[in-house]
Design an enzyme around this catalytic site. Structure first.
Site, PDB file in Angstrom:
ATOM      1  N   SER A 168      47.671  33.016  40.955  1.00  0.00           N
ATOM      2  CA  SER A 168      46.828  32.473  39.902  1.00  0.00           C
ATOM      3  C   SER A 168      47.454  31.206  39.314  1.00  0.00           C
ATOM      4  CB  SER A 168      46.583  33.549  38.838  1.00  0.00           C
ATOM      5  OG  SER A 168      45.557  33.163  37.949  1.00  0.00           O
ATOM      6  N   ASP A 264      36.155  36.858  42.747  1.00  0.00           N
ATOM      7  CA  ASP A 264      37.026  36.137  41.822  1.00  0.00           C
ATOM      8  C   ASP A 264      36.364  34.818  41.425  1.00  0.00           C
ATOM      9  OD1 ASP A 264      39.076  34.822  40.485  1.00  0.00           O
ATOM     10  OD2 ASP A 264      40.536  35.021  42.104  1.00  0.00           O
ATOM     11  N   HIS A 294      40.300  39.159  41.289  1.00  0.00           N
ATOM     12  CA  HIS A 294      41.488  38.487  40.801  1.00  0.00           C
ATOM     13  C   HIS A 294      42.496  39.532  40.318  1.00  0.00           C
ATOM     14  CE1 HIS A 294      43.327  34.695  39.537  1.00  0.00           C
ATOM     15  NE2 HIS A 294      43.803  35.346  38.484  1.00  0.00           N
TER      16      HIS A 294
END
Length: 322
Positions: A168, A264, A294
């Protein structure tokens, strides 16, 4: 968990992921952006404690400090059983939107990555926004990588066999680190793993429309909150070190592993940057993880696919750092 009107009606969570989403929904937790930043950071550690219960052992875990003026950067070293002296090492940058999470929230990921790869993992405790906005977290990461390269003996690592990786916001920082090292004289790293990364301040993508409503752990609203904290000056949001998707030149980077999670809002960030990297001559190994959201790499406790993903990443890095 799928609302009518999504463009990808065939996409759905795998059963284990659906159970995780159900568990989270039942807790009815307020979204991150409803808290003060420091309180959200504290709660991120508390909320992720469940996912780190029963983490696998490694041969040695050690907390260290790197002297990287203007401050000392804390790091955590994971040494798996049988790791060779002066062997390769992975420098890990945790996710959390540059605002939340910590060494502790990603402890399980780092332990599993160390064991799966047989290599040392060095997790970096960089400063967080908004107290430290762009480029301070990135500066910490760049300085830490340089210090680890210069003092590899402290970690039992080979300075010529280092990789960087993260999930991320950690993937964003990892790619930005590579660009900074390329532009500022090194050192050169051998490879990188970029896990469902955020590469631009673009919330109008199809994946944001499909998966950004909050039902799939990460929402578009939360991402906007993260960007406002990390890069409060909107003029900086096209800076390639903040948003690598805006980079005019992505050449000269080491081999990259890139992944995206199917459910995501950030999926299209990876989909967009892969062809740009390939056009720049970068070797890219791209993987779409189907049926997961995610943050999925953190859910090994309930999600077998998480360990499968870590094994996949470890195999890529092990081959490149051999």
């Amino acid at each position: 968990f799928r609302r009518a009107g999504r463009s990808e009606m065939a996409a759905a969570p795998v059963p284990e992921m659906a159970e995780i989403l159900k568990l989270v929904a039942e807790q009815d937790l307020p979204p991150w952006e409803t808290y003060p930043h420091a309180e959200a950071r504290r709660l991120s550690i508390e909320r992720n404690a469940y996912w780190n219960e029963g983490n696998p052992p490694v041969a040695r875990v050690e907390d260290l400090l790197l002297d990287t003026p203007p401050r000392r950067v804390p790091v955590r070293l994971y040494v798996p059983e049988g790791a060779p002296a002066n062997g390769p090492a992975i420098i890990y940058l945790h996710g959390g939107g540059w605002v939340i999470c910590s060494l502790d929230t990603h402890d399980g990921v780092c332990r599993r990555l160390a064991n799966a790869s047989g290599m040392r993992v060095i997790s970096i405790d960089y400063v967080m926004a908004p107290e430290h906005p762009f480029p301070e977290p990135l500066d910490d990461c760049v300085n830490a990588v340089r210090a680890i390269h210069a003092e590899a003996w402290r970690f039992g690592a080979d300075p010529e066999r280092l990789a960087v990786g993260g999930d991320s916001a950690g993937a964003n920082l990892s790619l930005a680190v590579l660009l900074r090292l390329r532009d500022e004289g090194g050192p050169k790293l051998k490879a990188a793993a970029l896990i469902y990364g955020v590469y631009a301040d673009d919330h109008g993508t199809q994946s944001h429309q499909d998966w950004g409503d909050g039902d799939y752990l990460l929402s578009t609203a939360t991402m906007k909150w993260f960007w406002d904290a990390y890069v409060p000056d909107r003029a900086d949001r096209t800076n390639p070190y903040a948003a690598p998707l805006h980079a005019r030149d992505l050449s000269g980077l080491p081999p990259l592993y890139l992944s995206a999670a199917e459910l995501d809002p950030l999926k299209d960030d990876t989909v967009a940057i892969v062809p740009k990297l390939e056009a720049a001559g970068v070797s890219v190994d791209y993987h779409l993880w189907e049926g997961v959201t995610h943050a999925c790499i953190m859910f090994s406790r309930m999600l077998p696919q998480a360990d499968g993903q870590i094994t996949e990443i470890a195999a890529f890095l092990k081959e490149r750092l051999a």
